[in-house]
Design an enzyme around this catalytic site. Structure first.
Site, PDB file in Angstrom:
ATOM      1  N   ASP A 170       0.843  -1.202   0.000  1.00  0.00           N
ATOM      2  CA  ASP A 170       0.000   0.000   0.000  1.00  0.00           C
ATOM      3  C   ASP A 170       0.879   1.254   0.000  1.00  0.00           C
ATOM      4  O   ASP A 170       0.381   2.377  -0.110  1.00  0.00           O
ATOM      5  CB  ASP A 170      -1.023   0.001   1.147  1.00  0.00           C
ATOM      6  CG  ASP A 170      -0.382  -0.045   2.515  1.00  0.00           C
ATOM      7  OD1 ASP A 170       0.853  -0.117   2.611  1.00  0.00           O
ATOM      8  OD2 ASP A 170      -1.137   0.007   3.520  1.00  0.00           O
ATOM      9  N   SER A 171       2.216   1.061   0.040  1.00  0.00           N
ATOM     10  CA  SER A 171       3.127   2.198  -0.161  1.00  0.00           C
ATOM     11  C   SER A 171       2.952   2.769  -1.570  1.00  0.00           C
ATOM     12  O   SER A 171       3.455   3.848  -1.868  1.00  0.00           O
ATOM     13  CB  SER A 171       4.588   1.775   0.060  1.00  0.00           C
ATOM     14  OG  SER A 171       4.925   0.734  -0.817  1.00  0.00           O
TER      15      SER A 171
ATOM     16  N   ASP B 241      -1.317  -6.368  -0.425  1.00  0.00           N
ATOM     17  CA  ASP B 241      -1.226  -5.691   0.879  1.00  0.00           C
ATOM     18  C   ASP B 241      -2.580  -5.054   1.190  1.00  0.00           C
ATOM     19  O   ASP B 241      -2.992  -4.110   0.511  1.00  0.00           O
ATOM     20  CB  ASP B 241      -0.138  -4.608   0.759  1.00  0.00           C
ATOM     21  CG  ASP B 241       0.317  -4.095   2.097  1.00  0.00           C
ATOM     22  OD1 ASP B 241      -0.054  -4.676   3.133  1.00  0.00           O
ATOM     23  OD2 ASP B 241       1.073  -3.105   2.101  1.00  0.00           O
TER      24      ASP B 241
ATOM     25  N   LYS C 227      -1.084  -9.581   2.939  1.00  0.00           N
ATOM     26  CA  LYS C 227      -0.353  -9.058   4.093  1.00  0.00           C
ATOM     27  C   LYS C 227      -1.258  -8.106   4.851  1.00  0.00           C
ATOM     28  O   LYS C 227      -2.048  -7.386   4.249  1.00  0.00           O
ATOM     29  CB  LYS C 227       0.916  -8.311   3.657  1.00  0.00           C
ATOM     30  CG  LYS C 227       1.652  -7.665   4.844  1.00  0.00           C
ATOM     31  CD  LYS C 227       2.988  -7.079   4.446  1.00  0.00           C
ATOM     32  CE  LYS C 227       2.924  -5.649   3.970  1.00  0.00           C
ATOM     33  NZ  LYS C 227       2.358  -4.690   4.950  1.00  0.00           N
TER      34      LYS C 227
ATOM     35  N   GLU D  87      -1.227  -5.506   8.587  1.00  0.00           N
ATOM     36  CA  GLU D  87      -0.427  -4.927   9.673  1.00  0.00           C
ATOM     37  C   GLU D  87      -1.073  -5.208  11.028  1.00  0.00           C
ATOM     38  O   GLU D  87      -2.296  -5.204  11.143  1.00  0.00           O
ATOM     39  CB  GLU D  87      -0.310  -3.404   9.484  1.00  0.00           C
ATOM     40  CG  GLU D  87       0.427  -3.005   8.229  1.00  0.00           C
ATOM     41  CD  GLU D  87       0.604  -1.483   8.098  1.00  0.00           C
ATOM     42  OE1 GLU D  87       0.297  -0.739   9.048  1.00  0.00           O
ATOM     43  OE2 GLU D  87       1.068  -1.055   7.020  1.00  0.00           O
TER      44      GLU D  87
ATOM     45  N   GLU E 265       9.432  -4.267  10.460  1.00  0.00           N
ATOM     46  CA  GLU E 265       9.792  -2.950   9.916  1.00  0.00           C
ATOM     47  C   GLU E 265      10.245  -2.007  11.039  1.00  0.00           C
ATOM     48  O   GLU E 265       9.582  -1.885  12.080  1.00  0.00           O
ATOM     49  CB  GLU E 265       8.590  -2.325   9.176  1.00  0.00           C
ATOM     50  CG  GLU E 265       8.944  -0.945   8.627  1.00  0.00           C
ATOM     51  CD  GLU E 265       7.961  -0.390   7.612  1.00  0.00           C
ATOM     52  OE1 GLU E 265       6.937  -1.027   7.315  1.00  0.00           O
ATOM     53  OE2 GLU E 265       8.250   0.717   7.098  1.00  0.00           O
TER      54      GLU E 265
END
Ligand code: KIV
Length: 276
Positions: free
Chosen positions: A46-47, A85, A115, A117, A184
């Site tokens: 999602d970056s 993501d 993925k 978070e 991270e």
């Protein structure tokens, strides 16, 4: 890569102590670059929100944007393990909805895994996803989707309380069945400790060299955005922005001067005679 890279290959690499390489990509072309360069895993991170979609951070990225980019990446790479993501607010509200959203990455985009978070608060969801057959990559430490709550991006796990919490998160996610765990923005000693204590493969970004794999954001690596920003953990291997701007400048200048298109790049009423 001759064979498609799978979860089994990743597990075997951890057992052999061999490093795996992951990179973000966001469309078919960048996925092709990554595959040709021998990258084994692609994260459709999602970056993409702040690196290619023009958002200030990852929070505005929508499920539809993420699915569309994941499908494009799959079309550009048949061999890499592709991970979608899940964007902010597509998995935090309700397990039912989250499982349905996660399933779309596999069914509609051809992704191999998703993925998400978060630490122990994500356990019920992770267990359910694994139960229904959706491979999950966890993500702990610095969580870009929590940038507003955290008041910015910072290293996590230096204070003893945070270190312990991250060790507990890693153990719990491992137990719940994640196949990999992004670490991270944490100290390298802590990343090494987690890597040695979990069955899952650890994937570091800003976590030192001791993890089982590394992931980097493509735009950082390639100097893609031209904004000059480079996080401390990232290394710039090229300046694609500068090369692109220079090429476009030359094109614009040739159009203005009338040297492009020339005869070689246009056709006339009389077809060219075939060379003898
Ligand atoms: O979105 C992303 O690129 C990520 C990496 C920073 C791991 O989540």
């Amino acid at each position: 890569m001759e064979q498609k890279f799978t979860l089994r290959h990743l597990r075997e690499m951890k057992a052999r102590g061999e490093k795996a390489v992951m990179l973000t990509a966001f469309d078919a072309a960048t996925a092709r670059w990554a595959q040709e360069a021998g990258v084994q895993m692609i994260l459709v991170g999602d970056s993409m929100g702040n690196t290619v979609l023009g958002y200030p951070n990852t929070l505005p990225v929508t499920l539809e944007e993420s699915l569309s980019h994941t499908a494009a990446v799959r079309r550009g790479s048949d061999k890499c393990l592709v991970v979608g993501d899940m964007p902010f607010m597509t998995y935090q509200l309700d397990i039912h909805e989250a499982v349905r959203n996660a399933g779309r990455y596999l069914k509609e985009c051809g992704a191999d895994a998703v993925k998400l978070e978060g630490g122990r608060t994500m356990l019920p969801l992770i267990r359910r996803l694994v139960e229904v057959g959706i491979p999950v990559m966890g993500h702990i430490g610095l969580l870009p989707q929590s940038v507003l709550k955290d008041g910015g991006y910072r290293i996590h796990g230096r204070a003893e309380e945070e270190r312990k919490a991250l060790l507990e998160d890693a153990a719990a996610l491992d137990e719940a069945g994640v196949f990999a765990l992004v670490l991270e923005g944490i100290p390298r000693e802590l990343a090494e400790e987690i890597t040695a204590s979990v069955r899952a493969s650890t994937v570091g970004i800003g976590a030192g060299a001791g993890t089982d794999a590394q992931v980097q954001v493509l735009a950082d690596l390639l100097g893609y955005g031209g904004d000059g920003y480079l996080p401390r953990h990232a290394k710039r291997y090229a300046s694609v922005h500068d090369i692109a701007v220079q090429a476009i400048r030359e094109y614009a200048s040739e159009v203005r001067s009338g040297t492009f298109p020339d005869q070689a790049h246009s056709v006339s009423m009389t077809p060219a005679k075939p060379a003898k």
